[in-house]
Write a protein that holds these residues in place. Structure first.
Motif, PDB file in Angstrom:
ATOM      1  N   LEU A 198       0.791  -1.211   0.000  1.00 29.09           N
ATOM      2  CA  LEU A 198       0.000   0.000   0.000  1.00 29.09           C
ATOM      3  C   LEU A 198       0.827   1.266   0.000  1.00 29.09           C
ATOM      4  O   LEU A 198       1.698   1.451   0.811  1.00 29.09           O
ATOM      5  N   THR A 199       0.582   2.164  -0.944  1.00 22.51           N
ATOM      6  CA  THR A 199       1.053   3.534  -0.802  1.00 22.51           C
ATOM      7  C   THR A 199      -0.139   4.466  -0.732  1.00 22.51           C
ATOM      8  O   THR A 199      -0.145   5.422   0.011  1.00 22.51           O
ATOM      9  N   ALA A 200      -1.150   4.210  -1.530  1.00 21.65           N
ATOM     10  CA  ALA A 200      -2.398   4.948  -1.363  1.00 21.65           C
ATOM     11  C   ALA A 200      -3.199   4.291  -0.248  1.00 21.65           C
ATOM     12  O   ALA A 200      -3.033   3.124   0.029  1.00 21.65           O
ATOM     13  N   PRO A 201      -4.102   5.042   0.386  1.00 17.54           N
ATOM     14  CA  PRO A 201      -4.919   4.433   1.425  1.00 17.54           C
ATOM     15  C   PRO A 201      -5.934   3.509   0.803  1.00 17.54           C
ATOM     16  O   PRO A 201      -6.287   3.653  -0.355  1.00 17.54           O
ATOM     17  N   PRO A 202      -6.418   2.512   1.555  1.00 22.24           N
ATOM     18  CA  PRO A 202      -7.504   1.726   1.008  1.00 22.24           C
ATOM     19  C   PRO A 202      -8.711   2.610   0.753  1.00 22.24           C
ATOM     20  O   PRO A 202      -9.009   3.479   1.565  1.00 22.24           O
ATOM     21  N   PRO A 203      -9.371   2.462  -0.388  1.00 20.48           N
ATOM     22  CA  PRO A 203     -10.503   3.342  -0.677  1.00 20.48           C
ATOM     23  C   PRO A 203     -11.579   3.238   0.390  1.00 20.48           C
ATOM     24  O   PRO A 203     -11.822   2.183   0.949  1.00 20.48           O
ATOM     25  N   ALA A 204     -12.216   4.345   0.651  1.00 25.20           N
ATOM     26  CA  ALA A 204     -13.291   4.359   1.641  1.00 25.20           C
ATOM     27  C   ALA A 204     -14.479   3.568   1.131  1.00 25.20           C
ATOM     28  O   ALA A 204     -14.708   3.449  -0.054  1.00 25.20           O
ATOM     29  N   VAL A 205     -15.248   3.032   2.045  1.00 26.69           N
ATOM     30  CA  VAL A 205     -16.451   2.300   1.676  1.00 26.69           C
ATOM     31  C   VAL A 205     -17.577   3.309   1.511  1.00 26.69           C
ATOM     32  O   VAL A 205     -18.272   3.653   2.450  1.00 26.69           O
ATOM     33  N   VAL A 206     -17.696   3.842   0.319  1.00 25.47           N
ATOM     34  CA  VAL A 206     -18.677   4.871   0.028  1.00 25.47           C
ATOM     35  C   VAL A 206     -19.516   4.398  -1.144  1.00 25.47           C
ATOM     36  O   VAL A 206     -18.973   3.964  -2.145  1.00 25.47           O
ATOM     37  N   ALA A 207     -20.805   4.438  -1.012  1.00 25.86           N
ATOM     38  CA  ALA A 207     -21.664   3.923  -2.072  1.00 25.86           C
ATOM     39  C   ALA A 207     -21.896   4.956  -3.153  1.00 25.86           C
ATOM     40  O   ALA A 207     -21.961   6.143  -2.898  1.00 25.86           O
ATOM     41  N   LEU A 266       2.896   9.693   6.698  1.00 22.13           N
ATOM     42  CA  LEU A 266       3.753   8.764   5.960  1.00 22.13           C
ATOM     43  C   LEU A 266       3.030   8.191   4.750  1.00 22.13           C
ATOM     44  O   LEU A 266       3.640   7.930   3.703  1.00 22.13           O
ATOM     45  N   THR A 267       1.720   8.000   4.859  1.00 20.73           N
ATOM     46  CA  THR A 267       0.933   7.546   3.715  1.00 20.73           C
ATOM     47  C   THR A 267       0.997   8.565   2.584  1.00 20.73           C
ATOM     48  O   THR A 267       1.176   8.222   1.407  1.00 20.73           O
ATOM     49  N   VAL A 268       0.862   9.842   2.942  1.00 27.31           N
ATOM     50  CA  VAL A 268       0.942  10.895   1.934  1.00 27.31           C
ATOM     51  C   VAL A 268       2.356  10.971   1.363  1.00 27.31           C
ATOM     52  O   VAL A 268       2.543  11.137   0.150  1.00 27.31           O
ATOM     53  N   LEU A 269       3.357  10.847   2.217  1.00 26.13           N
ATOM     54  CA  LEU A 269       4.737  10.881   1.739  1.00 26.13           C
ATOM     55  C   LEU A 269       4.996   9.783   0.718  1.00 26.13           C
ATOM     56  O   LEU A 269       5.612  10.028  -0.334  1.00 26.13           O
ATOM     57  N   SER A 270       4.529   8.570   0.970  1.00 26.32           N
ATOM     58  CA  SER A 270       4.754   7.480   0.021  1.00 26.32           C
ATOM     59  C   SER A 270       4.077   7.764  -1.314  1.00 26.32           C
ATOM     60  O   SER A 270       4.603   7.424  -2.371  1.00 26.32           O
ATOM     61  N   ALA A 271       2.913   8.403  -1.270  1.00 31.58           N
ATOM     62  CA  ALA A 271       2.203   8.726  -2.511  1.00 31.58           C
ATOM     63  C   ALA A 271       2.902   9.849  -3.272  1.00 31.58           C
ATOM     64  O   ALA A 271       2.920   9.862  -4.502  1.00 31.58           O
TER      65      ALA A 271
END
Length: 498
Positions: A34-43, A320-325
């Motif tokens: 993972l570098t991007a976050p897992p997508p949100a569960v949004v319908a 850190l998630t943003v940094l990786s992206a």
């Protein structure tokens, strides 16, 4: 290496499936951590229609049920998650969680080996399973009107799986072949396996998900049966259903079908904390290979879903998630521009591919990883210095608002495209449950990531990348080296299930 954000999405993660081999960390975009976050569960909802949300329930026997309606197509994803993976194994039985996953397809008192998948196909569906460090998951996608039949099949397998010793003897050879093809025949995979064992000393993440070959050789049918009895209890499992369903009807079915399975007490999970690393570690892995490979790994905090505002480590995990992206979250990101295209200091192309990844969440400790394949004529030392220099540059100069906007815009877009798959929706809900997080975690995580500032990204770049906490792995090509691996003859190889 050009990679979409969707290619980084979980399962996951973390770190997610056994089918994601360690070689993926540097070789295959769709298998990169993972570098991007897992997508949100949004319908997705029609204009004027309120988007449906996921709901979570606890059945009478303690099993969790999560339901997420999506009426756009007459199909449903059905997943059974068990909160047990390779991290729950003990030395000498590495690979037993994955071996059990295989054996779960070998029958019940009423089903012959292989009959489960044939029944799913007869319902008009498809099925498979995966094992990770943190979890084991069994998944199917069937027409929505066949959901009840699917639930009865899976509940029977979960509660009454059984197999003859002869079935295990045959299947363990399939698992050994899986290890040969995905690890032993890949120098990169073997290097990452060795690096992982060096990074983690006390934590069970040090062991490969597929298991060490010596442990597979010594494994017995009763080792696998005992693991099943210890961990496959309703109180350690969740059924996740996404698709064309009515929540109340699914809840009633689940209570009738899954809720009848007797619960068993779970063994205590003892803490196995990783000791503080007090100096740099380096691995030189020598193998027959066409190109060198460099990987730099730093231990990093994991996001637990807590302490949104005040907990420093939780804020750091988001940054850190943003940094990786920023480094490797879109085509033409910093690592590709500087190392692959040659726009970095000195204007020299130093790598054929370069990437960054960060685990973000999991049941165990997480890593921030940089990796690169040196270009022709470039030494691993030069490539290592170039990777470090990109972190150092951000630590000195920070990141631009334009970079942050681009990363966050692509994340938002990934939310929309992800919704085309009910399987992805179920997978994400299950992964949040495995980590002890509520069903609205995706929405909350996305909002938190959208709020990460350039100053926070610069701050983590300054604080988490010292040599004191660095473990370096280098694949050193030795064309004349004699390999010790003994793969099975091609004509005798069993077919892999994954």
């Amino acid at each position: 290496m050009k990679r979409s954000l969707l290619a980084h999405n979980a399962l996951m993660a973390a770190t997610f499936a056994l089918v994601l081999s360690p070689a993926a960390l540097a070789a295959t975009p769709s298998q990169t951590p993972l570098t991007a976050p897992p997508p949100a569960v949004v319908a997705a909802a029609s204009p004027g229609e309120e988007a449906p949300v996921a709901q979570q329930f606890t059945l009478a026997n303690g099993m969790t049920l999560i339901v997420r309606p999506d009426r756009r197509a007459p199909t449903v994803a059905h997943m059974l998650w068990v909160r047990v993976g390779s991290m729950d194994e003990v030395d000498g039985t590495s690979g037993v969680a994955h071996a059990l996953e295989h054996m779960m397809f070998k029958g019940t008192p009423d089903l012959k080996p292989g009959e489960f998948s044939r029944r799913v196909a007869a319902l008009g569906g498809r099925d498979n399973a995966f094992t990770s460090r943190d979890a084991t998951a069994y998944h199917q996608q069937v027409p929505s009107h066949q959901l009840e039949a699917m639930m009865r099949l899976e509940a029977d397998r979960f509660a009454r799986t059984q197999w003859a010793d002869e079935e295990f003897v045959r299947e363990i050879e399939v698992i050994k072949e899986e290890r040969r093809q995905r690890t032993e025949e890949s120098p990169r995979a073997r290097m990452f396996e060795a690096l992982n064992a060096m990074v983690f000393q006390a934590n069970p993440y040090r062991r490969p998900i597929v298991g060490w070959m010596s442990d597979l050789d010594a494994m017995t049918p009763d080792d696998v049966r005992e693991f099943y009895r210890r961990w496959y209890s309703p109180t350690n499992a969740a059924v996740v259903i996404a698709g064309d369903v009515d929540v109340a009807q699914v809840r009633a079915l689940a209570e009738d079908i899954y809720g009848r399975i007797p619960a068993r007490a779970l063994p205590a999970r003892k803490p196995r904390e990783e000791p503080l690393q007090v100096g740099p570690r380096k691995l030189e892995f020598r193998a027959v290979a066409d190109q060198a490979l460099v990987a730099l790994a730093w231990k990093a905090p994991r996001w637990t879903g807590e302490g949104d505002a005040g907990d420093g480590s939780q804020q750091d995990a988001l940054a850190l998630t943003v940094l990786s992206a920023v480094l490797d979250g879109y085509s033409g990101a910093r690592l590709e521009r500087a190392l692959v295209q040659g726009s970095g200091a000195g204007g020299k192309r130093v790598a054929d591919t370069a990437g960054a990844s960060y685990g973000l969440m999991g049941r165990g400790p997480q890593l921030f990883l940089l990796s690169a394949v040196p270009a022709r004529g470039v030494t691993p030392e030069m490539t290592t210095a170039a990777l470090k220099s990109e972190i150092e540059r951000i630590a000195r100069e920070g990141v631009s608002e334009a970079e942050l906007r681009r990363v966050k815009t692509q994340w938002t877009a990934s939310e929309i495209y992800k919704l085309d798959s009910v399987f992805n929706q179920a997978r994400e809900l299950g992964s949040y449950w495995i980590n002890g997080m509520p069903v609205d975690t995706g929405d909350r995580l996305m909002k938190l990531l959208q709020g990460v500032t350039a100053a926070q990204v610069q701050s983590v770049a300054q604080r988490y990348f010292s040599d004191e906490q660095l473990t370096t792995g280098v694949l050193v090509p030795e064309p004349g080296r004699r390999e010790t691996a003994t793969p099975a003859a091609a004509g005798n190889r069993p077919a892999l299930r994954h």
